[in-house]
Scaffold this motif. Structure first.
Motif, PDB file in Angstrom:
ATOM      1  N   GLU A 168      -4.060   8.107  -7.363  1.00  0.00           N
ATOM      2  CA  GLU A 168      -4.335   7.952  -8.792  1.00  0.00           C
ATOM      3  C   GLU A 168      -4.198   9.289  -9.512  1.00  0.00           C
ATOM      4  N   LYS A 169      -4.687  10.344  -8.883  1.00  0.00           N
ATOM      5  CA  LYS A 169      -4.554  11.678  -9.477  1.00  0.00           C
ATOM      6  C   LYS A 169      -3.089  12.080  -9.585  1.00  0.00           C
ATOM      7  N   TYR A 170      -2.327  11.843  -8.519  1.00  0.00           N
ATOM      8  CA  TYR A 170      -0.905  12.193  -8.510  1.00  0.00           C
ATOM      9  C   TYR A 170      -0.147  11.435  -9.591  1.00  0.00           C
ATOM     10  N   MET A 171      -0.399  10.133  -9.693  1.00  0.00           N
ATOM     11  CA  MET A 171       0.318   9.328 -10.667  1.00  0.00           C
ATOM     12  C   MET A 171      -0.090   9.695 -12.091  1.00  0.00           C
ATOM     13  N   SER A 172      -1.356  10.037 -12.295  1.00  0.00           N
ATOM     14  CA  SER A 172      -1.829  10.411 -13.629  1.00  0.00           C
ATOM     15  C   SER A 172      -1.198  11.706 -14.097  1.00  0.00           C
ATOM     16  N   GLU A 173      -0.963  12.618 -13.184  1.00  0.00           N
ATOM     17  CA  GLU A 173      -0.362  13.910 -13.530  1.00  0.00           C
ATOM     18  C   GLU A 173       1.059  13.753 -14.042  1.00  0.00           C
ATOM     19  N   GLY A 174       1.711  12.653 -13.673  1.00  0.00           N
ATOM     20  CA  GLY A 174       3.091  12.443 -14.084  1.00  0.00           C
ATOM     21  C   GLY A 174       3.252  11.682 -15.384  1.00  0.00           C
ATOM     22  N   ARG A 175       2.130  11.261 -15.969  1.00  0.00           N
ATOM     23  CA  ARG A 175       2.224  10.464 -17.191  1.00  0.00           C
ATOM     24  C   ARG A 175       2.471  11.340 -18.421  1.00  0.00           C
ATOM     25  N   ARG A 192       5.745  10.063   0.739  1.00  0.00           N
ATOM     26  CA  ARG A 192       5.208   8.861   0.106  1.00  0.00           C
ATOM     27  C   ARG A 192       3.697   8.988   0.024  1.00  0.00           C
ATOM     28  N   LEU A 193       3.090   8.124  -0.777  1.00  0.00           N
ATOM     29  CA  LEU A 193       1.644   8.006  -0.867  1.00  0.00           C
ATOM     30  C   LEU A 193       1.245   6.738  -0.122  1.00  0.00           C
ATOM     31  N   ASP A 194       0.417   6.888   0.876  1.00  0.00           N
ATOM     32  CA  ASP A 194      -0.015   5.755   1.695  1.00  0.00           C
ATOM     33  C   ASP A 194      -1.448   5.419   1.319  1.00  0.00           C
ATOM     34  N   LEU A 219     -10.230   4.539   0.234  1.00  0.00           N
ATOM     35  CA  LEU A 219     -10.675   5.025  -1.065  1.00  0.00           C
ATOM     36  C   LEU A 219     -10.194   6.445  -1.345  1.00  0.00           C
ATOM     37  N   ALA A 220     -10.277   7.317  -0.335  1.00  0.00           N
ATOM     38  CA  ALA A 220      -9.879   8.707  -0.545  1.00  0.00           C
ATOM     39  C   ALA A 220      -8.400   8.815  -0.909  1.00  0.00           C
ATOM     40  N   SER A 221      -7.540   8.096  -0.179  1.00  0.00           N
ATOM     41  CA  SER A 221      -6.107   8.155  -0.473  1.00  0.00           C
ATOM     42  C   SER A 221      -5.784   7.466  -1.797  1.00  0.00           C
ATOM     43  N   TYR A 222      -6.585   6.450  -2.167  1.00  0.00           N
ATOM     44  CA  TYR A 222      -6.404   5.796  -3.470  1.00  0.00           C
ATOM     45  C   TYR A 222      -6.692   6.787  -4.600  1.00  0.00           C
ATOM     46  N   ILE A 223      -7.785   7.540  -4.474  1.00  0.00           N
ATOM     47  CA  ILE A 223      -8.144   8.529  -5.494  1.00  0.00           C
ATOM     48  C   ILE A 223      -7.073   9.610  -5.591  1.00  0.00           C
ATOM     49  N   GLU A 224      -6.572  10.041  -4.434  1.00  0.00           N
ATOM     50  CA  GLU A 224      -5.505  11.050  -4.411  1.00  0.00           C
ATOM     51  C   GLU A 224      -4.243  10.521  -5.087  1.00  0.00           C
ATOM     52  N   ASP A 266       0.816  -1.215   0.000  1.00  0.00           N
ATOM     53  CA  ASP A 266       0.000   0.000   0.000  1.00  0.00           C
ATOM     54  C   ASP A 266       0.848   1.264   0.000  1.00  0.00           C
ATOM     55  N   THR A 267       2.131   1.135  -0.339  1.00  0.00           N
ATOM     56  CA  THR A 267       3.040   2.281  -0.324  1.00  0.00           C
ATOM     57  C   THR A 267       3.525   2.606  -1.736  1.00  0.00           C
ATOM     58  N   LEU A 268       3.348   3.865  -2.124  1.00  0.00           N
ATOM     59  CA  LEU A 268       3.913   4.388  -3.367  1.00  0.00           C
ATOM     60  C   LEU A 268       4.771   5.603  -3.014  1.00  0.00           C
ATOM     61  N   PHE A 269       5.871   5.761  -3.740  1.00  0.00           N
ATOM     62  CA  PHE A 269       6.749   6.892  -3.460  1.00  0.00           C
ATOM     63  C   PHE A 269       6.542   8.021  -4.462  1.00  0.00           C
ATOM     64  N   LEU A 270       6.962   9.212  -4.055  1.00  0.00           N
ATOM     65  CA  LEU A 270       6.853  10.370  -4.917  1.00  0.00           C
ATOM     66  C   LEU A 270       7.851  10.273  -6.064  1.00  0.00           C
ATOM     67  N   ARG A 271       7.622  11.097  -7.075  1.00  0.00           N
ATOM     68  CA  ARG A 271       8.389  10.946  -8.309  1.00  0.00           C
ATOM     69  C   ARG A 271       9.884  11.186  -8.136  1.00  0.00           C
ATOM     70  N   ASP A 272      10.285  11.896  -7.096  1.00  0.00           N
ATOM     71  CA  ASP A 272      11.713  12.173  -6.922  1.00  0.00           C
ATOM     72  C   ASP A 272      12.448  11.060  -6.184  1.00  0.00           C
ATOM     73  N   PHE A 273      11.730  10.004  -5.793  1.00  0.00           N
ATOM     74  CA  PHE A 273      12.399   8.911  -5.078  1.00  0.00           C
ATOM     75  C   PHE A 273      13.270   8.118  -6.043  1.00  0.00           C
ATOM     76  N   ASP A 274      14.505   7.872  -5.636  1.00  0.00           N
ATOM     77  CA  ASP A 274      15.486   7.169  -6.468  1.00  0.00           C
ATOM     78  C   ASP A 274      15.849   5.853  -5.787  1.00  0.00           C
ATOM     79  N   VAL A 275      15.241   4.767  -6.237  1.00  0.00           N
ATOM     80  CA  VAL A 275      15.491   3.479  -5.596  1.00  0.00           C
ATOM     81  C   VAL A 275      16.949   3.052  -5.779  1.00  0.00           C
ATOM     82  N   GLY A 276      17.541   3.409  -6.926  1.00  0.00           N
ATOM     83  CA  GLY A 276      18.942   3.068  -7.155  1.00  0.00           C
ATOM     84  C   GLY A 276      19.858   3.730  -6.149  1.00  0.00           C
ATOM     85  N   GLU A 277      19.587   4.991  -5.811  1.00  0.00           N
ATOM     86  CA  GLU A 277      20.379   5.699  -4.816  1.00  0.00           C
ATOM     87  C   GLU A 277      20.172   5.095  -3.431  1.00  0.00           C
TER      88      GLU A 277
END
Length: 213
Positions: free
Chosen positions: A206-213, A193-195, A199-204, A67-78
């Motif tokens: 989804e909006k965040y991830m869609s904006e980055g596409r 991070r996105l936790d 439903l409300a946090s899922y919608i939030e 249930d954890t997603l990270f923000l776009r600036d997260f660098d897993v390699g780093e």
């Protein structure tokens, strides 16, 4: 990629794996069918360690909650680079700022030292804000050394011997808190991070991830 799912969702994860070239044998059900019968996150981690042979192979493992997603600036390699080169023989967790209101909802880290990577000296699971001055959350994204992985089953055995309930093994932070006295743990800061907690946090999210596409 290795995934532990409940029985109700495992077929969807296997479809996802098959469509993306992930070995379907790496998707395993823990046999539970609903939230009421869940084993707890730490028990599922132990199932993964046992089923996939991490303990025997002596591998370092990245652990992430579903249930954890990270923000776009997260660098897993780093994050992995830091875990491999800057924490000695210890394990590494993530750390991010949390609001006063959010303290009761997450695991809170207590840290020592300066610099980018700090020593973890405590982890309180969803504390009252009055119980700690820290406002640093610990999302479930860990780089665990083999020494830490071998202790997952020890933690569970100890909890069971004292008759601990599900709440003592359902949050991975409970294990990290226990682990600190037996294995060094450091924390690396991230921006957030996105936790996905409802439903409300899922919608939030989804909006965040869609904006980055």
């Amino acid at each position: 990629v290795y995934i532990i799912s409940n029985e109700a969702m495992v077929s969807q994860f296997r479809d996802w794996a098959g469509a993306r070239g992930v070995d379907v044998s790496h998707i395993v059900s823990d046999g539970t069918v609903d939230n009421a019968s869940r084993l707890g996150a730490v028990a599922d981690l132990d199932l993964a360690v046992e089923r996939f042979g991490f303990r025997e192979r002596g591998e370092n493992v990245l652990v992430v909650a579903g249930d954890t997603l990270f923000l776009r600036d997260f660098d897993v390699g780093e994050f992995v680079r830091v875990a491999r080169t800057e924490v000695g023989g210890g394990s590494l967790v993530t750390a991010c700022a949390v609001s006063e209101e959010g303290v009761r909802k997450v695991g809170i880290l207590e840290l020592e030292g300066g610099g980018k990577v700090r020593r973890v000296v405590g982890l309180l699971e969803k504390p009252d804000p009055k119980d700690t001055p820290s406002r640093v959350a610990c999302p479930c994204f860990y780089y665990l050394r083999p020494e830490a992985l071998r202790l997952v089953s020890v933690f569970l055995d100890e909890r069971r011997k004292v008759g601990a309930g599900l709440n003592e093994v359902d949050a991975t932070g409970k294990f990290i808190s226990w682990l600190l006295k037996r294995h060094p743990v450091r924390a690396m800061p991230i921006s957030g991070r996105l936790d996905i907690g409802g439903l409300a946090s899922y919608i939030e999210a989804e909006k965040y991830m869609s904006e980055g596409r």
